[in-house]
Design a protein around this motif. Structure first.
Motif: not given
Length: 540
Positions: A189-194, A212-217, A234-244
């Motif tokens: 996903a991307t941050d826009g899909h959370l 849920v575990a959200v991993t970036v980079n 959406t609250e706790q993963a805010a700021g993780l931009a890009g490919s997730l």
């Protein structure tokens, strides 16, 4: 320049670069990238992989940025390769138009490399390009890359097992089937899909408190994993931009037990590497192995001596049997002598009858790379003092020649030459190379140095200390200072720096490993936070 078809068109090679870590490239994929002359690279392919392209030809991979999502058809395809290789980054656009550009370029007679993130055959837009190319007569190959969803959870310490379901939610999704799937979910996903992920999965039956575990980079040293729930996604993963990569399920609770990548001693640390460009790679690679993010700032440059006469006489003396020993104090000295051999058409046989001593393992390894085995190395401290402890005194009965060749830097200290003279040897102290100060780093890097933006700095010689302070200023007091040996540490102290780390053996691997051990000890004592949110680190 007009474009014409070539009677022998090139191929199109679709290369999957994987999730981002160059170590995860296939052997064939890396070979194709290194030997590429024309490459089309998607913007989400990491710079560390882009840097491999054309490196077999020493290509300066200038990759122009394109604004927006301009279609590839709006740009002129690259000219055929003539005198210099070229690396091109296309804007993402309509797959048919991208394919047309690839085919047009290949028909000029060059092999065209198409570099994409992840795996070509599991990415719909790239698969459309391959389909369009397959309709033509141009030959193509597909070199698989590891898909993000297959690798990133493992790097995040998430034990998927064999019963998981993978989905790319950046396109159309059957949410009902996904929510009903057995086992954990792995979602690209991307941050826009959370928000959509959280609402759709809960609407179709998953509990709001599902972990849920959200991993970036993922797979890189910038990897970061946030543990949350569908309700707080959406609250706790805010700021993780890009490919997730989102991993959904109870297995998230086991991450602390299996988190091997993000728990390394230097994970996420930014470490300053003040070495020459051609010598920084070995240290940077080892730092990355411990989880650090190296930032290379060349503080010195190595140049030939102003006059070649001394070195020319020294090489002639080696051939004529003038010397009993040659003592190497650095890899640069070994390289300088070998380059002079090449000028005169000599090879390793020129060392015949001459004994070789080295101040440490790194220098000895450089000598061995030319097919020669050194006779003498320090048994203790790998330094000039360590070598003096084991160096034999001159014996007029057993030593047919009393002279030693000492090729080294123009700014080297006199410790070794004086110690050898005290042991009865005559010394030809020859300037093999000069060390000159590097150019000042960018303003951003200078600011990081002065304000503590670097977690650590690794000094490998006294000149790296002097030159770093000269071109960029003193590292901040919170920056951990690691020095390779006693002389380097002494210079650092003279400049008012606190030396935190000094390895038992003066070598690059031992220096980096000692820094990692120091960081692990500080963390165990509670002096550092656990890995790893980036923070200003207070010192104990």
């Amino acid at each position: 320049m007009s474009r014409t078809k070539n009677a022998n068109p090139g191929r199109i090679l679709f290369v999957g670069s994987g999730p981002g870590n160059p170590d995860l490239l296939t052997v064939r994929g890396k070979e194709v990238l290194v030997n590429a002359t024309v490459a089309f690279v998607d913007p989400d392919v990491p710079a560390s992989i882009v840097g491999l392209i054309g490196s077999a030809h020493s290509v300066a991979a200038e990759v122009p940025e394109r604004a927006g999502r301009k279609a590839a058809a709006d740009t002129e395809p690259p000219a055929p390769v003539e005198e210099t290789e070229q690396v091109v980054r296309p804007a993402l656009g309509d797959p048919a138009q991208v394919a047309k550009t690839l085919v047009t370029t290949a028909r000029t007679g060059v092999d065209v490399v198409r570099v994409v993130s992840g795996d070509p055959m599991t990415t719909d837009v790239v698969l459309a390009e391959i389909t369009a190319v397959a309709r033509t007569t141009v030959a193509f190959e597909v070199l698989p890359g590891l898909p993000h969803a297959a690798v990133v959870p493992g790097f995040a310490g998430l034990p998927l097992g064999s019963g998981h379901t993978v989905a790319d939610v950046r396109g159309e999704v059957d949410w009902a089937a996904l929510a009903a799937a057995p086992g954990p979910l792995v979602l690209h996903a991307t941050d826009g899909h959370l928000g959509e992920v959280a609402s759709a999965l809960t609407e179709h039956g998953l509990a709001a408190q599902t972990p849920v575990a959200v991993t970036v980079n993922g797979t890189t040293c910038q990897q970061r994993t946030v543990e949350t729930t569908l309700a707080a996604l959406t609250e706790q993963a805010a700021g993780l931009a890009g490919s997730l990569i989102l991993t959904v399920g109870k297995l998230v609770g086991q991450r602390a037990k299996f988190s091997w990548w993000e728990s390394r001693a230097l994970y996420g640390w930014t470490v300053l590497v003040p070495r020459t460009k051609d010598q920084a790679a070995d240290m940077s690679e080892r730092l990355i192995g411990h989880g650090a993010i190296p930032r290379e700032v060349p503080t010195i440059a190595v140049e030939p001596p102003r006059s070649p006469a001394q070195m020319e006489r020294a090489v002639k003396g080696l051939v004529d049997g003038r010397y009993q020993w040659i003592v190497f104090t650095s890899t640069n000295a070994v390289r300088a002598v070998w380059e002079k051999f090449a000028e005169f058409g000599l090879d390793a046989r020129a060392f015949s009858g001459v004994k070789i001593a080295c101040v440490g393992e790194a220098t000895a390894a450089k000598v061995r790379s030319f097919g020669v085995e050194p006779e003498l190395l320090p048994t203790g401290e790998q330094s000039s003092l360590g070598l003096l402890e084991v160096f034999p005194p001159y014996d007029e009965i057993f030593d047919p020649v009393d002279r030693i060749l000492l090729p080294r830097a123009d700014i080297a200290t006199e410790t070794l030459s004086e110690g050898l003279r005290e042991r009865g040897w005559e010394i030809d102290d020859v300037t093999a190379y000069r060390t000159v100060g590097g150019a000042p780093p960018p303003a951003e890097t200078r600011e990081m140095i002065k304000t503590g933006g670097f977690d650590a700095v690794c000094f490998t010689s006294s000149s790296t200390v002097r030159n770093l302070v000269g071109i960029a200023g003193k590292p901040h007091a919170r920056t951990i200072v690691a020095c390779i040996g006693p002389k380097t540490a002494e210079t650092a102290i003279e400049f008012g720096l606190r030396v935190d780390v000094r390895p038992e053996n003066a070598s690059i691997p031992d220096l980096v490993d000692a820094l990692a051990a120091h960081a692990a000890a500080l963390r165990a004592e509670g002096a550092l936070p656990p890995p790893r949110k980036k923070s200003r680190r207070s010192r104990s």
